[in-house]
Design a protein around this motif. Structure first.
Motif, PDB file in Angstrom:
ATOM      1  N   UNK A 147      18.352   2.456  -9.315  1.00  0.00           N
ATOM      2  CA  UNK A 147      17.281   2.389  -8.169  1.00  0.00           C
ATOM      3  C   UNK A 147      15.946   2.388  -8.381  1.00  0.00           C
ATOM      4  N   UNK A 148      15.596   2.887  -9.736  1.00  0.00           N
ATOM      5  CA  UNK A 148      14.175   2.854  -9.970  1.00  0.00           C
ATOM      6  C   UNK A 148      13.719   1.718 -10.640  1.00  0.00           C
ATOM      7  N   UNK A 149      14.503   0.823 -10.864  1.00  0.00           N
ATOM      8  CA  UNK A 149      14.234  -0.438 -11.464  1.00  0.00           C
ATOM      9  C   UNK A 149      13.326  -1.403 -10.681  1.00  0.00           C
ATOM     10  N   UNK A 150      12.213  -1.952 -11.038  1.00  0.00           N
ATOM     11  CA  UNK A 150      11.403  -2.848 -10.461  1.00  0.00           C
ATOM     12  C   UNK A 150      11.767  -4.166 -10.618  1.00  0.00           C
ATOM     13  N   UNK A 151      11.926  -5.169  -9.769  1.00  0.00           N
ATOM     14  CA  UNK A 151      12.169  -6.411 -10.135  1.00  0.00           C
ATOM     15  C   UNK A 151      11.147  -7.510  -9.606  1.00  0.00           C
ATOM     16  N   UNK A 152      10.903  -8.629 -10.158  1.00  0.00           N
ATOM     17  CA  UNK A 152      10.041  -9.397  -9.535  1.00  0.00           C
ATOM     18  C   UNK A 152      10.331 -10.001  -8.374  1.00  0.00           C
ATOM     19  N   UNK A 153       9.728 -10.110  -7.143  1.00  0.00           N
ATOM     20  CA  UNK A 153       9.942 -10.617  -5.930  1.00  0.00           C
ATOM     21  C   UNK A 153       9.418 -12.058  -5.900  1.00  0.00           C
ATOM     22  N   UNK A 154       8.471 -12.587  -6.635  1.00  0.00           N
ATOM     23  CA  UNK A 154       7.676 -13.638  -6.242  1.00  0.00           C
ATOM     24  C   UNK A 154       8.846 -14.939  -6.584  1.00  0.00           C
ATOM     25  N   UNK A 155       9.832 -14.999  -7.231  1.00  0.00           N
ATOM     26  CA  UNK A 155      10.643 -16.125  -7.480  1.00  0.00           C
ATOM     27  C   UNK A 155      11.463 -16.215  -6.074  1.00  0.00           C
ATOM     28  N   UNK A 156      11.980 -15.125  -5.490  1.00  0.00           N
ATOM     29  CA  UNK A 156      12.590 -15.241  -4.329  1.00  0.00           C
ATOM     30  C   UNK A 156      11.697 -15.414  -3.187  1.00  0.00           C
ATOM     31  N   UNK A 157      10.464 -15.125  -3.087  1.00  0.00           N
ATOM     32  CA  UNK A 157       9.454 -15.439  -1.826  1.00  0.00           C
ATOM     33  C   UNK A 157       9.399 -16.819  -2.196  1.00  0.00           C
ATOM     34  N   UNK A 158       8.978 -17.268  -3.496  1.00  0.00           N
ATOM     35  CA  UNK A 158       8.923 -19.108  -3.388  1.00  0.00           C
ATOM     36  C   UNK A 158      10.296 -19.922  -3.251  1.00  0.00           C
ATOM     37  N   UNK A 159      11.287 -19.412  -3.507  1.00  0.00           N
ATOM     38  CA  UNK A 159      12.545 -19.799  -3.268  1.00  0.00           C
ATOM     39  C   UNK A 159      12.710 -19.839  -1.585  1.00  0.00           C
ATOM     40  N   UNK A 163       0.913  -1.045  -0.149  1.00  0.00           N
ATOM     41  CA  UNK A 163      -0.074  -0.009   0.135  1.00  0.00           C
ATOM     42  C   UNK A 163       1.020   1.276  -0.091  1.00  0.00           C
ATOM     43  N   UNK A 164       1.942   1.251   0.416  1.00  0.00           N
ATOM     44  CA  UNK A 164       2.874   2.317   0.676  1.00  0.00           C
ATOM     45  C   UNK A 164       3.695   2.465  -0.530  1.00  0.00           C
ATOM     46  N   UNK A 165       3.944   1.546  -1.462  1.00  0.00           N
ATOM     47  CA  UNK A 165       4.699   1.562  -2.532  1.00  0.00           C
ATOM     48  C   UNK A 165       4.438   0.527  -3.513  1.00  0.00           C
ATOM     49  N   UNK A 166       3.248   0.914  -4.040  1.00  0.00           N
ATOM     50  CA  UNK A 166       2.761  -0.191  -5.241  1.00  0.00           C
ATOM     51  C   UNK A 166       3.534  -0.525  -6.323  1.00  0.00           C
ATOM     52  N   UNK A 182       6.863  -0.831  -6.146  1.00  0.00           N
ATOM     53  CA  UNK A 182       7.876  -2.113  -5.801  1.00  0.00           C
ATOM     54  C   UNK A 182       7.226  -3.400  -5.383  1.00  0.00           C
ATOM     55  N   UNK A 183       6.152  -3.438  -4.662  1.00  0.00           N
ATOM     56  CA  UNK A 183       5.426  -4.605  -4.356  1.00  0.00           C
ATOM     57  C   UNK A 183       4.156  -4.539  -4.605  1.00  0.00           C
ATOM     58  N   UNK A 184       3.606  -5.425  -5.378  1.00  0.00           N
ATOM     59  CA  UNK A 184       2.260  -5.470  -5.945  1.00  0.00           C
ATOM     60  C   UNK A 184       1.342  -6.318  -5.113  1.00  0.00           C
ATOM     61  N   UNK A 185       0.027  -6.224  -5.349  1.00  0.00           N
ATOM     62  CA  UNK A 185      -0.812  -7.003  -4.619  1.00  0.00           C
ATOM     63  C   UNK A 185      -0.537  -8.622  -5.060  1.00  0.00           C
ATOM     64  N   UNK A 186       0.032  -9.074  -6.195  1.00  0.00           N
ATOM     65  CA  UNK A 186       0.180 -10.170  -6.542  1.00  0.00           C
ATOM     66  C   UNK A 186       1.060 -11.015  -5.223  1.00  0.00           C
ATOM     67  N   UNK A 187       1.993  -9.800  -5.019  1.00  0.00           N
ATOM     68  CA  UNK A 187       2.780 -10.698  -3.926  1.00  0.00           C
ATOM     69  C   UNK A 187       2.128 -10.878  -2.649  1.00  0.00           C
ATOM     70  N   UNK A 188       1.273 -10.077  -2.513  1.00  0.00           N
ATOM     71  CA  UNK A 188       0.614 -10.289  -1.057  1.00  0.00           C
ATOM     72  C   UNK A 188      -0.449 -11.566  -1.381  1.00  0.00           C
TER      73      UNK A 188
END
Length: 245
Positions: A219-231, A164-167, A169-175
């Protein structure tokens, strides 16, 4: 440890991994686009389940599409074999094997288009809850299941506030992914939930720091977090399963 069990798990993983390139191709689209229904050359995808199942090459032009079949089969086979090795013949192994191909597919899609589709994250959570509920009933361990059901929303809530604070960088898909991962991790206890959740963030941060160091991103580049969450969740399950009663 039964070699037969590990072999069967690896064979199951390889078989399901062979089916992943086609849905990975179809799901790798922007949020405002329909699922892909054509090969790269424009031929319509046909086959079982309205074109979701089948080989990842076009029957008309024979052009391959999606990620490598060998890669997806090998990755899913290794994941399932590792889970079987760590878990052994305990009933929750069935839940882990059902979740593994969906998790691999989520990694593929998120890496390709930085998106975690609801059609994967929500069924992942539902499958984790229902299968572990069945395991809890069969093994007379309802407390573990109730803890898992609480752990899922707990981990999701930890991701919701930053989202919610920084959509960007972190999307609702990650949630939504955190919901399913939290249910799985919670089966083995709160320490496993903390370990798996923290490992995902740490792996993502280390990878981002490496890319910044070698100047492949800024620093402005967004990266997928899902693979790291799953790993991170996968590693936590492997660590916790051998010590589980």
């Amino acid at each position: 440890m039964s070699v037969t069990l590990i072999t069967l798990a690896a064979a199951y993983g390889a078989a399901t991994g062979l089916l992943l390139p086609r849905p990975a191709h179809r799901l790798s689209v922007a949020p405002d686009e329909d699922w892909r229904a054509h090969c790269p050359a424009g031929h319509a995808l046909t086959g079982p389940a309205r074109g979701w199942l089948g080989p990842a090459h076009c029957p008309n032009c024979r052009a391959p599409y999606g990620p490598s079949v060998l890669l997806t089969a090998a990755a899913t086979a290794l994941a399932c074999a590792a889970l079987a090795t760590a878990t052994g013949p305990r009933p929750e192994l069935a839940a882990w094997l059902l979740l593994a191909p969906v998790a691999v597919l989520l990694v593929l899609v998120d890496r390709r288009v930085r998106r975690l589709p609801d059609v994967l994250t929500l069924p992942l959570a539902a499958t984790a809850a229902t299968t572990l509920g069945a395991v809890g009933a069969l093994t007379d361990t309802p407390d573990a299941w109730l803890r898992a059901l609480l752990a899922g929303p707990t981990l999701a809530a930890c991701y919701l506030l930053p989202s919610l604070l920084n959509p960007a960088a972190l999307g609702l898909g990650d949630v939504k992914l955190a919901l399913g991962l939290g249910i799985a991790l919670g089966w083995y206890g709160w320490p496993t939930l903390i370990t798996g959740g923290a490992a995902g963030i740490l792996l993502g941060a280390l990878y981002a720091a490496f890319l910044l160091l070698v100047r492949r991103v800024d620093r402005r580049t967004t990266m997928p977090l899902g693979p790291f969450m799953i790993t991170g969740a996968f590693c936590a399950l492997l660590l916790a399963a051998p010590a589980a009663p």
